[in-house]
Design a protein around this motif. Structure first.
Motif, PDB file in Angstrom:
ATOM      1  N   SER A 353       0.819  -1.215   0.000  1.00  0.00           N
ATOM      2  CA  SER A 353       0.000   0.000   0.000  1.00  0.00           C
ATOM      3  C   SER A 353       0.849   1.260   0.000  1.00  0.00           C
ATOM      4  N   THR A 354       2.109   1.146   0.416  1.00  0.00           N
ATOM      5  CA  THR A 354       3.023   2.290   0.502  1.00  0.00           C
ATOM      6  C   THR A 354       4.338   1.919  -0.168  1.00  0.00           C
ATOM      7  N   PRO A 355       4.957   2.798  -0.952  1.00  0.00           N
ATOM      8  CA  PRO A 355       6.228   2.453  -1.607  1.00  0.00           C
ATOM      9  C   PRO A 355       7.344   2.189  -0.595  1.00  0.00           C
ATOM     10  N   LEU A 356       8.091   1.081  -0.812  1.00  0.00           N
ATOM     11  CA  LEU A 356       9.262   0.751   0.000  1.00  0.00           C
ATOM     12  C   LEU A 356      10.393   0.348  -0.930  1.00  0.00           C
ATOM     13  N   HIS A 357      11.637   0.762  -0.567  1.00  0.00           N
ATOM     14  CA  HIS A 357      12.793   0.391  -1.390  1.00  0.00           C
ATOM     15  C   HIS A 357      12.996  -1.120  -1.402  1.00  0.00           C
ATOM     16  N   ARG A 358      12.732  -1.795  -0.301  1.00  0.00           N
ATOM     17  CA  ARG A 358      12.965  -3.240  -0.227  1.00  0.00           C
ATOM     18  C   ARG A 358      12.113  -3.825   0.885  1.00  0.00           C
ATOM     19  N   ILE A 359      11.844  -5.129   0.797  1.00  0.00           N
ATOM     20  CA  ILE A 359      11.233  -5.889   1.874  1.00  0.00           C
ATOM     21  C   ILE A 359      12.092  -7.116   2.107  1.00  0.00           C
ATOM     22  N   SER A 360      11.814  -7.872   3.172  1.00  0.00           N
ATOM     23  CA  SER A 360      12.602  -9.065   3.501  1.00  0.00           C
ATOM     24  C   SER A 360      11.902 -10.306   2.962  1.00  0.00           C
ATOM     25  N   TRP A 361      12.696 -11.202   2.378  1.00  0.00           N
ATOM     26  CA  TRP A 361      12.197 -12.498   1.902  1.00  0.00           C
ATOM     27  C   TRP A 361      12.904 -13.605   2.688  1.00  0.00           C
ATOM     28  N   SER A 362      12.185 -14.659   3.029  1.00  0.00           N
ATOM     29  CA  SER A 362      12.803 -15.771   3.749  1.00  0.00           C
ATOM     30  C   SER A 362      12.089 -17.061   3.389  1.00  0.00           C
ATOM     31  N   LYS A 363      12.825 -18.153   3.531  1.00  0.00           N
ATOM     32  CA  LYS A 363      12.271 -19.510   3.352  1.00  0.00           C
ATOM     33  C   LYS A 363      12.377 -20.222   4.682  1.00  0.00           C
ATOM     34  N   ASP A 364      11.235 -20.625   5.200  1.00  0.00           N
ATOM     35  CA  ASP A 364      11.170 -21.175   6.559  1.00  0.00           C
ATOM     36  C   ASP A 364      11.775 -20.152   7.514  1.00  0.00           C
ATOM     37  N   ASP A 365      12.954 -20.423   8.112  1.00  0.00           N
ATOM     38  CA  ASP A 365      13.574 -19.466   9.029  1.00  0.00           C
ATOM     39  C   ASP A 365      14.847 -18.858   8.459  1.00  0.00           C
ATOM     40  N   SER A 366      15.135 -19.087   7.168  1.00  0.00           N
ATOM     41  CA  SER A 366      16.383 -18.615   6.562  1.00  0.00           C
ATOM     42  C   SER A 366      16.086 -17.410   5.668  1.00  0.00           C
ATOM     43  N   SER A 367      16.868 -16.332   5.836  1.00  0.00           N
ATOM     44  CA  SER A 367      16.697 -15.138   5.012  1.00  0.00           C
ATOM     45  C   SER A 367      17.237 -15.381   3.607  1.00  0.00           C
ATOM     46  N   LEU A 368      16.594 -14.780   2.616  1.00  0.00           N
ATOM     47  CA  LEU A 368      16.991 -14.907   1.219  1.00  0.00           C
ATOM     48  C   LEU A 368      17.539 -13.581   0.727  1.00  0.00           C
ATOM     49  N   GLU A 369      18.665 -13.623   0.014  1.00  0.00           N
ATOM     50  CA  GLU A 369      19.295 -12.432  -0.540  1.00  0.00           C
ATOM     51  C   GLU A 369      19.299 -12.532  -2.061  1.00  0.00           C
ATOM     52  N   HIS A 370      19.394 -11.389  -2.724  1.00  0.00           N
ATOM     53  CA  HIS A 370      19.451 -11.359  -4.183  1.00  0.00           C
ATOM     54  C   HIS A 370      20.774 -11.953  -4.666  1.00  0.00           C
ATOM     55  N   GLY A 371      20.691 -12.894  -5.592  1.00  0.00           N
ATOM     56  CA  GLY A 371      21.901 -13.504  -6.138  1.00  0.00           C
ATOM     57  C   GLY A 371      21.709 -14.991  -6.303  1.00  0.00           C
ATOM     58  N   GLY A 372      22.537 -15.591  -7.192  1.00  0.00           N
ATOM     59  CA  GLY A 372      22.415 -17.017  -7.431  1.00  0.00           C
ATOM     60  C   GLY A 372      21.098 -17.324  -8.116  1.00  0.00           C
ATOM     61  N   ARG A 373      20.365 -18.298  -7.554  1.00  0.00           N
ATOM     62  CA  ARG A 373      19.076 -18.690  -8.133  1.00  0.00           C
ATOM     63  C   ARG A 373      17.918 -17.866  -7.604  1.00  0.00           C
ATOM     64  N   HIS A 374      18.206 -16.944  -6.686  1.00  0.00           N
ATOM     65  CA  HIS A 374      17.152 -16.095  -6.131  1.00  0.00           C
ATOM     66  C   HIS A 374      17.279 -14.693  -6.724  1.00  0.00           C
ATOM     67  N   GLU A 375      16.238 -14.265  -7.425  1.00  0.00           N
ATOM     68  CA  GLU A 375      16.221 -12.935  -8.030  1.00  0.00           C
ATOM     69  C   GLU A 375      15.115 -12.108  -7.366  1.00  0.00           C
ATOM     70  N   ILE A 376      15.532 -11.017  -6.707  1.00  0.00           N
ATOM     71  CA  ILE A 376      14.580 -10.134  -6.022  1.00  0.00           C
ATOM     72  C   ILE A 376      14.512  -8.831  -6.800  1.00  0.00           C
ATOM     73  N   THR A 377      13.312  -8.466  -7.235  1.00  0.00           N
ATOM     74  CA  THR A 377      13.133  -7.247  -8.029  1.00  0.00           C
ATOM     75  C   THR A 377      12.044  -6.379  -7.401  1.00  0.00           C
ATOM     76  N   VAL A 378      12.135  -5.069  -7.707  1.00  0.00           N
ATOM     77  CA  VAL A 378      11.168  -4.092  -7.209  1.00  0.00           C
ATOM     78  C   VAL A 378      10.737  -3.237  -8.394  1.00  0.00           C
ATOM     79  N   SER A 379       9.431  -2.967  -8.490  1.00  0.00           N
ATOM     80  CA  SER A 379       8.921  -2.134  -9.579  1.00  0.00           C
ATOM     81  C   SER A 379       9.385  -0.698  -9.417  1.00  0.00           C
ATOM     82  N   GLU A 380       9.217   0.090 -10.496  1.00  0.00           N
ATOM     83  CA  GLU A 380       9.690   1.477 -10.478  1.00  0.00           C
ATOM     84  C   GLU A 380       8.978   2.316  -9.424  1.00  0.00           C
ATOM     85  N   ASP A 381       7.680   2.019  -9.183  1.00  0.00           N
ATOM     86  CA  ASP A 381       6.937   2.796  -8.173  1.00  0.00           C
ATOM     87  C   ASP A 381       7.118   2.250  -6.765  1.00  0.00           C
TER      88      ASP A 381
END
Length: 1120
Positions: A353-381
């Protein structure tokens, strides 16, 4: 006597009027928030528009010295012109500003070529054509290169150290970070970067609006070294620092690996400088979990009030800093469960509902970062956040979480074992892996269905897990050999089948088998498939046909689908299928038949699909109602509607408008309007009459049925009520700014403008003015205003309070941030000081030199905004402290500038050498003639020996006329030079005679030990407040005495505020900036095993315009 104007055009929403040079205007709403659109004509012709922004400029923050770009996109017919301005100056200087239009991106750009602090301002973009203008503002921020040091920090640290020596306290609050200053980097950013690994620098800087952080690295590295030295006192190692983030279990956690020097050291947690109690109970609000050297701090059930700047200290050393932000955000669309086949990509997407530069992604209890097989993208808005898992594996199964602030969304991922690739424009990739009990050989990559054109080269390839394995190729189940129109190549574990020149009959199913493993692929005629995938476009009532050839092992099943519904032969559907191709014919197509057409072919080896599209063109459906009435006025009515639900497959080009006066049977054609704007304004109406309208949509295929509006009544004459009395916003001697509120009674129609009248106090004549230029300074005025609607002007308001036309009172203040307070000029040159200030009313300006009036040869030139001091030909007697005082009835402001007029120093007299002590040479020289009239003149000694033959400085900042050079080697030849030195530079050298070759006889054993003594005691020095102060003395003794400096009996040897040196018995102390805190007794104590001696002086600092009193003494304490 009252006089009313016929009309005006002050806008309804812009009830703020400048009486100097405003123009009449009608305000309109803009599609872009924050934009003011003003229409400057009563009526805009049909098809023409006032200017507007399609994208307004965005706020920009840049580093000082970089280029800043302000960009905007505009619309309007005729094409508008774009101009730029700023609130504190203009943009006419081509060396600073470049305005241009990018034809490719259709952007209007203002370039600030080399942004400085002076360019930081609010900029205005104005878009105008002959029908009006649109205006919006944008802020440009310029960051200074680095932080300014806090001068008071030294005293604070000294006070804390002093208090800790007297008593101990329980720390409940630590010193808070200084607030962010305009144009500087936020101190929080520096603290976060000190605790973060390098890979997180870009992400952290982006959160603070800093896009280029490379210029910060040098200072950051220096700060890190200082922080690591501080941490080394309490911890042995700090590693694996993780910033705070909300976990899927709902707790906010941050952690680090840390080895304490003392296991009993206290670990303190602070939030915004306030101590936060915690324990090891996970059910507590704040808790600490320690596992080995890993420390995990957590916040249970975080709420918005838990947001803040958290710091972890061990004893008094800061170890970790992290910023916990809780934005007001919710999930507009949450992530959804996904199910994919192994090898495919899985996508999780959410909308905020509000623009944010980034949010956190995780699988089970492990945090996921951009890179490798994980691609995290954010729209222009910044509203749409996406996680893509490439090439899913069985191990990727699990629950995935998206966390924004303290809100979270969860979804599961299910991965199936079969790998299936779908049809694309060029390649259909499909691999089937057949099970086998022997798992020795596996397909690393299988065959892929391939498109090939007749006459071109085609290649099928696969790769096994073993290079030793061999295999066989099959075409439609028949074995293939090298030479049967194909080439078979084995390259290690890779197996390839090449067809150099494809023919029609080469389209078939190919299979490769190796040790029980199989992989199949189909070679497809690309021309036929490309023709099939092209959309089929027909008009309503026409027929549509598709044909697709295929090949493969029998038996094969062919099925046709439209929008996922299977098509069966019928009245309007005909399907013909043979062993090599299938045809579909749809008769008498209607608009509703448009959609996706798909063919699915399968046999025992697998399934393949091809997709096409059917587009049926027809006339549009009627426009959607009901029509909304935008305005019902005396002279016009305006209404709008929604476009047709179905445009007929091609765009709506026009709308046809018809009108009927209620009570009559005749419909009148009002003409056509463009299809891009579904609204109409009828200006040819009679007050009080009712009208009905029909709207039809038109495209290339025809005209739709009509939409009929309800009866719309034109307004009757009704004048608006009177507004409230105007309020004075600001007043100047030639301009008065007013504001007022719109009347509560608008007369039933919108307010299109206002009449503004003024009356000079003491007269009865009210004069309507739109651009008041005849305001007299000091005269008193009253103002009243009346509103205008479509019926005319209403009654005027009561007059406002009396206002006098005069400038506001402003206390004098100097405008130059980087004003020089010390100027060195060579005698004979011109001295020019320009001082800019701001004051109202015009101030009185006074210049003094050393608290006395200026001499006649000094010229002063004053203006309303500045003053200039000019000395055409300066002399040494012009040196002194010049003080400018700017004073008016509001207050006064003063500033001091020291001007030092000097000249190139004259060299000292002849240099004499004395070799009383073996291994040393004592130089003495006659003082420079300038020494008596230049108290900043000193000497520098350089040496050259017969071995290196280069000159080297052996002493500098000498304020006496002797110096002893040590380490003189026998048999070498030495040359010495002495320079006089002042603010202008060096004098010519005064050279000593070449020292003779020194020969030593066999020395008799002698005892040279002696008690310490001063050969030159401390001498009196005079230094104004704020400047450098040198103290020096010369000592002797054998063994070499130990030298200690004291101020008020406190040792200065370890105090970093003083620069202390001891070179060959010459002891010096340097104070960089003398202040009141440096008052007191300074003492030098020298001692060795044979005795001690001391020399002292009293230094009194009484201000720049006062005399500095110094007293000196020297004492021998004791000797043996």
């Amino acid at each position: 006597y009252w006089k009313r104007s016929k009309s005006s055009a002050l806008t309804q929403a812009s009830h703020h009027v400048c009486l100097y040079g405003f123009t009449v205007a009608i305000k309109k709403s803009s599609r872009v928030p924050g934009v003011i659109v003003t229409q400057t004509v009563e009526r805009v012709p049909l098809g023409k528009t006032t200017p507007d922004f399609t994208r307004k400029p965005l706020a920009v923050t840049v580093q000082e010295g970089k280029k800043a770009l302000l960009k905007a996109m505009v619309s309007g017919d005729p094409a508008p012109t774009v101009t730029w301005g700023r609130s504190k100056g203009d943009t006419d200087d081509p060396k600073k500003y470049v305005s241009r239009h990018d034809e490719r991106t259709r952007e209007h750009i203002l370039e600030v070529i080399n942004a400085t602090i002076e360019e930081a301002d609010t900029y205005k973009c104005t878009v105008s054509n002959e029908y009006g203008n649109a205006v919006c503002t944008v802020i440009l921020k310029v960051l200074q290169a680095g932080l300014k040091k806090n001068q008071s920090g030294k005293k604070c640290i000294e006070a804390i150290i002093f208090c800790s020596c007297i008593f101990s306290v329980v720390v409940t609050r630590k010193k808070q970070l200084p607030p962010k200053k305009e144009g500087e980097i936020d101190p929080k950013l520096w603290e976060l970067l000190l605790s973060a690994p390098k890979k997180d620098y870009e992400r952290i800087c982006l959160d603070f609006g800093v896009t280029d952080f490379r210029w910060m690295l040098k200072r950051l590295n220096q700060m890190k070294k200082e922080r690591e030295e501080e941490q080394a006192k309490v911890v042995e190692q700090v590693d694996n620092v993780k910033q705070i983030e909300v976990k899927p279990n709902g707790r906010a956690e941050f952690s680090l690996d840390m080895t304490l020097t003392d296991p009993n050291s206290s670990i303190n947690l602070y939030k915004d400088g306030t101590f936060v109690p915690y324990d090891d109970d996970e059910n507590s609000k704040h808790s600490l979990k320690k596992t080995g050297t890993k420390y995990v701090f957590s916040i249970k059930d975080p709420q918005p009030e838990d947001a803040g700047f958290y710091q972890v200290d061990v004893e008094d050393a800061n170890i970790l800093s992290t910023d916990f932000q809780v934005p007001a955000v919710e999930f507009t669309a949450k992530i959804k469960n996904a199910k994919v086949v192994e090898g495919q990509d899985a996508v999780f997407q959410c909308v905020l509902s509000t623009p944010l530069h980034r949010i956190s992604w995780s699988k089970d209890d492990s945090s996921l970062e951009h890179g490798g097989r994980h691609e995290i993208t954010v729209s222009e808005d910044k509203l749409i956040h996406t996680l893509t898992i490439k090439g899913c594996e069985i191990a990727d199964k699990g629950t995935y979480h998206a966390i924004a602030g303290i809100m979270s969304s969860s979804a599961s991922l299910d991965v199936e074992g079969e790998i299936q690739y779908v049809l694309s424009d060029k390649i259909i990739c499909k691999i089937f892996t057949f099970s086998s009990t022997d798992r020795g050989v596996q397909f690393v990559s299988g065959l892929s269905d391939t498109l090939a054109n007749v006459g071109e080269r085609a290649e099928l390839s696969c790769k096994l897990s073993s290079e030793a394995s061999k295999g066989c190729w099959y075409k439609d189940g028949k074995p293939l050999k090298d030479g049967d129109g194909v080439t078979i190549i084995k390259d290690g574990a890779c197996h390839r089948l090449i067809i150099d020149c494809c023919k029609k009959d080469d389209a078939a199913v190919y299979r490769f088998e190796a040790e029980g493993r199989k992989s199949e692929a189909t070679l497809i005629d690309a021309d036929a498939l490309g023709e099939f995938t092209n959309p089929v476009i027909v008009r309503a009532g026409e027929n549509a046909e598709w044909k697709l050839p295929f090949s493969g092992g029998s038996p094969m099943t062919v099925q046709w689908y439209k929008e996922d519904d299977e098509l069966l032969p019928g009245l309007n559907v005909k399907i013909d299928t043979s062993e090599t191709e299938s045809k579909l014919r749809l008769s008498k197509c209607q608009r509703k038949d448009s959609g996706e057409v798909k063919i699915k072919i399968k046999n025992e080896s697998g399934t393949t699909e091809a997709i096409s599209k059917l587009i049926v063109l027809d006339k549009p459906t009627p426009p959607q109602g009901p029509a909304d009435i935008v305005e019902s006025a005396v002279t016009s009515v305006e209404f709008k509607w929604k476009p047709p639900k179905d445009s007929g497959g091609c765009p709506v080009t026009n709308y046809i408008i018809e009108r009927q006066q209620v009570g009559r049977n005749k419909w009148s054609n009002l003409g056509e309007i463009p299809g891009s704007n579904p609204s109409y304004r009828d200006s040819d109406v009679d007050p009080g009459r009712r009208y009905c309208y029909r709207i039809r949509a038109k495209n290339a295929e025809g005209i739709s049925d009509y939409l009929q509006t309800e009866d719309i009544a034109a307004g009757v004459l009704r004048y608006p009520g009177s507004p409230a009395a105007p309020k004075v916003v600001s007043a100047f001697k030639d301009c008065i700014n007013l504001s007022w509120c719109s009347p509560s009674d608008t007369g039933g129609t919108k307010i299109i403008g206002y009449n503004l009248e003024k009356n000079k106090k003491g007269t009865n004549y009210w004069n309507t003015k739109y651009a008041v230029k005849d305001v007299f300074e000091g005269a008193a005025y009253e103002f009243r205003v009346s509103a205008i609607n479509l019926s005319g002007a209403g009654d005027p308001s009561i007059p406002c309070d009396t206002v006098i036309a005069r400038d506001p009172m402003i206390k004098p203040k100097f405008k130059d941030r980087n004003m020089k307070t010390f100027v060195v000029v060579k005698a004979g040159n011109t001295v020019r000081l320009n001082i800019n200030f701001e004051a109202s009313p015009i101030p009185d300006i006074t210049w003094l030199k050393d608290n006395t009036p200026l001499l006649k040869h000094v010229t002063i030139t004053n203006s309303d905004k500045g003053s200039q001091l000019l000395i055409p030909t300066s002399e040494r007697s012009d040196s002194g402290i010049y003080c400018i005082t700017v004073k008016n009835i509001v207050g006064q402001e003063s500033v001091n500038i020291e001007i030092r007029v000097t000249d190139d120093p004259k060299p000292p007299g002849p240099v004499e050498l004395d070799q009383k002590i073996p291994g040393t040479v004592t130089l003495s020289w006659t003082p420079s003639p300038d020494e008596k009239r230049d108290d900043r003149l000193h000497y520098m000694v350089s040496k050259r020996d017969s071995f290196k033959r280069t000159w080297r400085t052996v002493a500098d900042n000498l304020f006496n006329n002797t110096f002893t050079v040590v380490n003189i080697l026998p048999g070498w030849e030495y040359n010495f030079r002495v320079f006089a030195k002042n603010d202008m530079g060096l004098s010519p050298p005064s050279e000593a005679p070449v020292s003779n070759t020194i020969t030593f006889l066999s020395p008799k054993p002698l005892n040279f030990e002696s008690a310490p003594s001063f050969t030159v005691p401390l001498k009196m020095r005079t230094s104004p407040e704020g400047y450098e102060c040198h103290m020096s003395c010369a000592v002797k003794g054998d063994p070499a005495p130990r030298v200690t400096w004291y101020r008020n009996n406190m040792s200065l040897n370890t105090n970093t505020n003083y620069h202390i040196t001891n070179v060959c018995g010459v002891c010096s102390l340097l104070i960089l900036r003398v202040g009141n805190r440096d008052n007191g007794e300074y003492k030098v104590v020298i001692e060795n095993k044979l005795g001690a001696a001391e020399s002292s002086m009293i230094l009194n600092i009484k201000g720049m315009n006062e005399i500095t009193a110094v007293s000196c003494k020297a004492t021998v304490l004791w000797s043996t």
